[in-house]
Motif scaffolding. Structure first.
Motif, short mmCIF file in Angstrom:
data_model
loop_
_atom_site.label_atom_id
_atom_site.label_comp_id
_atom_site.label_asym_id
_atom_site.label_seq_id
_atom_site.Cartn_x
_atom_site.Cartn_y
_atom_site.Cartn_z
N ASN A 5 0.72 -1.08 -0.04
CA ASN A 5 -0.16 -0.04 -0.08
C ASN A 5 0.87 1.18 -0.09
O ASN A 5 0.34 2.24 -0.67
N ARG A 61 -2.29 1.64 -5.66
CA ARG A 61 -3.50 0.89 -5.48
C ARG A 61 -3.65 0.44 -4.07
O ARG A 61 -2.87 0.17 -3.34
N ASN A 62 -4.75 -0.04 -3.70
CA ASN A 62 -5.02 -0.70 -2.27
C ASN A 62 -5.04 -1.88 -2.44
O ASN A 62 -5.68 -2.80 -3.04
N LYS A 104 -7.22 -4.51 -0.21
CA LYS A 104 -8.30 -4.77 -0.63
C LYS A 104 -8.27 -5.92 -1.60
O LYS A 104 -9.64 -6.36 -1.91
N THR A 159 -1.33 -2.44 -11.40
CA THR A 159 -1.30 -1.21 -10.56
C THR A 159 0.17 -0.34 -10.94
O THR A 159 0.70 -0.94 -11.81
N ASP A 219 -5.82 5.10 -4.97
CA ASP A 219 -6.61 5.08 -3.85
C ASP A 219 -6.14 6.26 -2.90
O ASP A 219 -5.17 6.24 -2.10
N ASP A 275 -7.50 7.34 -0.16
CA ASP A 275 -8.16 7.21 0.98
C ASP A 275 -7.24 6.04 1.79
O ASP A 275 -8.03 5.78 3.01
N LYS A 276 -6.49 5.52 1.38
CA LYS A 276 -5.96 4.19 1.86
C LYS A 276 -4.88 4.65 2.87
O LYS A 276 -4.26 4.12 3.76
#
Ligand SMILES: Cc1cc2nc3c(=O)[nH]c(=O)nc-3n(C[C@H](O)[C@H](O)[C@H](O)COP(=O)(O)OP(=O)(O)OC[C@H]3O[C@@H](n4cnc5c(N)ncnc54)[C@H](O)[C@@H]3O)c2cc1C
Lengths: 394, 508
Positions: A78, A83-84, A87, A96, A275, A277-278
């Motif tokens: 991460n 990218r996350n 998840k 990614t 992402d 928010d990660k």
């Protein structure tokens, strides 16, 4: 005393070499990441046709592979990639990219989650120092495993049928998922992934089982039109589907010598991967700033008038002002169009009126063509069969 | 329960933490300082309080001294100008006086006397040209980044007004080493020894190391050494008093374990005990290295930055010696109210540096000795004496730390004995703090004087790292203010003062 002979064989051979060399009727080899890799086995048109109409086999071994394991593997990835990775479910794959501090791309790749704390990252360039530096403060082990994995890409409408014939039932396998099968004295992992934008799979095993795998798949696919393909055919297919290749479509930040050459995910149309928010990832602050300020470049798919491939063409606005450059182009055998991927300065993108200056070599004379360029959606070619589950019976 | 009780949390109550706190408090903010040390360290000998790390004031920032109004909070000077004695082992000492130490009493050839007068004047002139850099954020290289062009032009103009020859000489001095300069101009070993010691004090450089003259110029720009009444502990106390009078809350025994970071923004800190404290602005006055790698952590930063801060050089070469003496020592008649430098020659200084490159202890270390108890009462029980010394060079990471400490103590005491026969018999207690001890107690990485080495490649816009030189970190709301920032260490308060100015300018 050691005998130094490495210079006699500057290119490594993949575990499939005995088969690829035998099939390489044109003796057409290229250097991919230090490996001898086939460019065209026999006939480019036939090989491309196999990708779109039957089944094709491509030797993936030179692709660089890293194994990332440990309790912090997800947190590490991460922070490394945009990218996350947390998840991503076990048994899944995602595409990614990752960046340097300035938010400029270092590479793209596919990330395989093999276990809760076990990932494989496949990419074009080598990154071990950066990956190890990024591991500081994380409880992970990172190592390169390129030579420990033998991999083939099996792509085309009859690829699922070929796998069934080989005894591997992949009918339930969805895109970006993997399945594990016993094979010989070892295992075979099959992922529904690929670089062609078509129905297809990638097959992963150990080098000792490589030749068995090749023979087994070719035997199973005999009546399904299976044939080996080289990088030239794959390049046509990837252009048709609009995939980027590091060092073709953009210069990775860690290799760029000129300050203005590196590109961000925004500039390569890859910002959808981010992402926000990660939490932290390398380049986040720089990319947030770029998001607020706007980017200089854009990456687009274009159609070009005429039937001459626009490889390397310079793009102009209003035929006069330089606006960008074509990074990959071909006459698409599937679409019967001249298509290209291009970096274009954003300020010209909005204005339209784009032209490509193409130099066509005609018996030692260049014909200079100014052809109209239309920005179109990518992928250029996206058949439904690439996603259908269960796959169609072709 | 998270508590939100202040506008600013400052981590660390060193001179820079106090300086940044008071400046922000005076601008109307509610400031809380969190300091790890519970109280004073336990005394090292009966009747003696534990001396602080610093024993002299070399570069207290006049802006801080005035801005904190330290004189009205108890600061007075036991020795507003402290002379230096270059102690000779045969009693032929040299006494250097004046702020630039340019005047020499003692057996020195007329040639050297003249040459040193000229050289010290020149060094002081150069130092004063560079002085204004200390009071501003480092200039940045990129275009259109808001450099104070007016201030920079003034520095350039002053440098140029010295004339072409002097300007050229200044540029040469930037790049040269102390050893060569001393040997170009002077011949007396004792004088050169004392000067070579001064030049390299607190650095991880020998006199012959490339660019070793620049940190010397920086030291000279701070003015000469001074001794506060009550010692450096009293100076620290006056700073604390001033801060508290301005409404700053100082909470000691509060060790920050990590910074709280939410959505890329610093929102508070977590103490080692687990208590959460929140504030919209966090200023770390502990070293950039420990702030970023320890309090923030690599997980919250870009890989490239983490790499660079990991590789930022922070090796301490100075050990601190504290001796309790049962009587007054005799350095063959040297004035005990001066700063005593034990460095027989510039060669000695270089030779004392050589072993630490390999993690070893030098046989004959060089040192700066102070007897606070010779100046005033209160440092030691009546009739006894406190001797403090900075001893160079000590390895910062030897294979066997305890053995190295023991060897270093032995070597330091042997040097003292050579210059003050019989002193060994007066010692009732001894404490030697090696760089790694200093790191443990005060948190200076590697035990380095400057919280990150001060050398040309880690100065100005390269301090603490390229991209971090403006006191701002990539974590929003988190600022740096320690000696690890421009312009470096010493009990100056300058980095803290500059950081506060940068915070105010940024409108944070
Ligand atoms: C051997 C030696 C001798 C020296 N002698 C002198 C001298 O004579 N004169 C001089 O001017 N300079 C001297 N110095 C240099 C001087 O001590 C430093 O440069 C100066 O103290 C730096 O000030 P600062 O405020 O940046 O950091 P510091 O003074 O180190 O203050 C930082 C404070 O933060 C606290 N802290 C650390 N971590 C945490 C945490 N996690 N949570 C809460 N609090 C924390 C520490 O306890 C400390 O009080 C000497 C240095 C050494 C190594």
């Amino acid at each position: 005393m050691n005998v130094l002979t490495h210079y006699e064989t500057p290119l490594l051979q993949s575990p499939f070499h005995a088969r690829t060399a035998a099939a390489n009727k044109m003796h057409s080899w290229g250097n991919w990441g230090g490996y001898a890799s086939v460019l065209t086995y026999e006939d480019l048109a036939m090989e491309h046709a196999a990708i779109r109409n039957t089944a094709s086999v491509y030797d993936l071994c030179p692709m660089v592979k890293y194994r990332i394991t440990g309790p912090d593997a997800a947190a590490y990835l991460n922070r490394l990639t945009v990218r996350n990775a947390a998840k991503l479910s076990v048994g899944s794959v995602h595409y990614t990219v990752w960046c340097d501090d300035a938010g400029k791309l270092e590479d793209d790749g596919t990330l395989f989650r093999l276990g809760a704390h076990d990932y494989r990252l496949c990419c074009q360039e080598r990154h071990l120092p950066w990956l190890l530096d990024s591991a500081f403060g994380f409880d992970v082990a990172v190592r390169e495993e390129t030579e420990e994995v033998a991999a083939l890409s099996l792509q085309g409408p009859t690829s699922a049928a070929a796998l069934s014939a080989a005894g591997f039932d992949v009918t339930a396998l969805k895109p970006f998922r993997m399945a594990d099968f016993p094979f010989g004295r070892g295992r075979l992992m099959i992922s529904r992934t690929g670089f062609t934008g078509d129905l297809g799979y990638e097959l992963w095993t150990t080098p000792d089982l490589a030749l068995n795998l090749w023979d087994h798949i070719f035997a199973a696919g005999e009546l399904l039109g299976i044939r080996p393909i080289g990088s030239d055919a794959l390049n046509l297919a990837r252009l048709e589907t609009g995939f980027v290749i590091t060092n073709y479509d953009f210069t990775p930040a860690q290799q760029a010598v000129r300050e203005d050459r590196a590109r961000s995910p925004f500039e390569m149309g890859l910002d959808w991967l981010i992402d926000w928010d990660k939490g932290q990832f390398t380049g986040r602050q720089a990319l947030l700033a770029e998001k607020a300020k706007g980017s200089k470049w854009a990456f687009v798919g274009v159609e070009i008038d005429g039937n001459i491939s626009a490889e390397g063409a310079v793009l102009y606005h209003d035929r006069k002002t330089e606006a960008g450059v074509v990074t990959g182009a071909c006459w698409s055998p599937t679409l019967k169009k001249s298509i290209a991927l291009a970096q274009v300065e954003r300020r010209f993108l909005a204005k339209g009126n784009l032209w490509a200056e193409i130099y066509a070599l005609r018996e030692l004379h260049y014909a200079k063509l100014m052809q109209r360029v239309r920005v179109v959606d990518r992928p250029f070619f996206a058949p439904d069969r690439r996603r259908a589950t269960p796959p169609g019976r072709f | 329960m998270p508590t939100r009780s202040c506008d600013v949390i400052v981590i660390g109550a060193g001179p820079n933490g106090l300086a940044v706190a008071i400046r922000l408090a005076k601008a109307g903010r509610k400031v809380l300082i969190l300091e790890r040390q519970a109280t004073e360290r336990p005394g090292f000998a009966p009747g003696f309080t534990a001396p602080p790390l610093a024993h002299l004031s070399y570069n207290l920032d006049p802006r801080v001294e005035a801005g904190m109004n330290l004189s009205s909070h108890g600061l007075t000077w036991a020795a507003p100008v402290l002379d230096t004695t270059a102690v000779s082992s045969d009693g032929h000492h040299l006494r250097l006086s004046g702020r630039d130490l340019g005047k020499v009493d003692g057996p020195l050839s007329p040639e050297d006397r003249l040459a040193w007068a000229a050289l010290s004047a020149r060094l002081t002139r150069f130092a004063s040209v560079l002085r204004p850099f200390r009071d501003m954020p480092p200039p940045r290289l990129a275009k259109g980044v808001g450099n104070d062009l007016w201030a920079l032009a003034k520095i350039g103009l002053r440098a140029r007004l010295m004339g072409k020859a002097e300007f050229r000489e200044l540029l040469r001095m930037f790049l040269t080493n102390t050893y060569d300069v001393l040997n170009d101009e002077l011949s007396d070993p004792l004088l050169k020894g004392a000067l070579a010691f001064d030049a390299t004090l607190g650095t991880w450089l020998g006199p012959r190391s490339p660019n070793s003259l620049l940190p010397w110029l920086d030291r000279l720009s701070g003015g000469g050494p001074r001794l506060p009444a009550g010692g450096m502990g009293a100076l620290a106390a006056s700073m604390r008093n001033s801060a508290m009078a301005a409404g700053v809350t100082i909470r000691s025994g509060a060790s920050v374990g990590r910074a709280l970071i939410e959505g890329g923004r610093a929102t508070g800190v977590v103490l080692d005990g687990g208590e959460e404290l929140r504030a919209p602005l966090i200023v770390s006055a502990v070293s950039p290295k420990s702030t970023l790698l320890g309090l923030v952590g690599p997980q919250a930063l870009d890989t490239g930055l983490v790499n660079r801060i990991r590789h930022q050089k922070a090796r301490g070469g100075a050990a601190k010696l504290h001796l309790a003496l049962s009587g007054v020592p005799d350095f063959r008649g040297a004035d005990l109210k001066t700063r005593l430098v034990l460095a027989p020659s510039e060669e000695h200084v270089e030779r004392a540096f050589n072993p630490v490159k390999y993690g070893q202890v030098p046989d004959t270390p060089v040192m700066e000795v102070l007897l606070p108890s010779a100046h005033e009462a209160g440092h030691a029980p009546a009739g006894q004496h406190l001797l403090t010394a900075v001893v160079q060079y000590a390895p910062h990471n030897p294979a066997d730390r305890d053995a190295a400490r023991a060897d270093m103590l032995k070597a330091a005491l042997a040097q003292l004995e050579a210059h003050s026969p019989g002193i060994g018999g007066l010692i009732t207690h001894a404490e030697l703090l090696m760089p790694y001890d200093i790191e443990t107690i005060w948190g200076l990485p590697g035990g380095n004087w400057h919280a990150g080495e001060l050398s040309i490649e880690q100065m100005l816009f390269l301090r603490p790292l390229p991209g971090l030189s403006q006191y701002r970190t990539p974590v929003q709301g988190l600022w740096l203010a320690s000696a690890g920032c421009h312009p470096g260490g010493g009990v100056s308060g300058t980095p803290g003062w500059n950081a506060a100015a940068a915070i105010e300018r940024a409108g944070e």
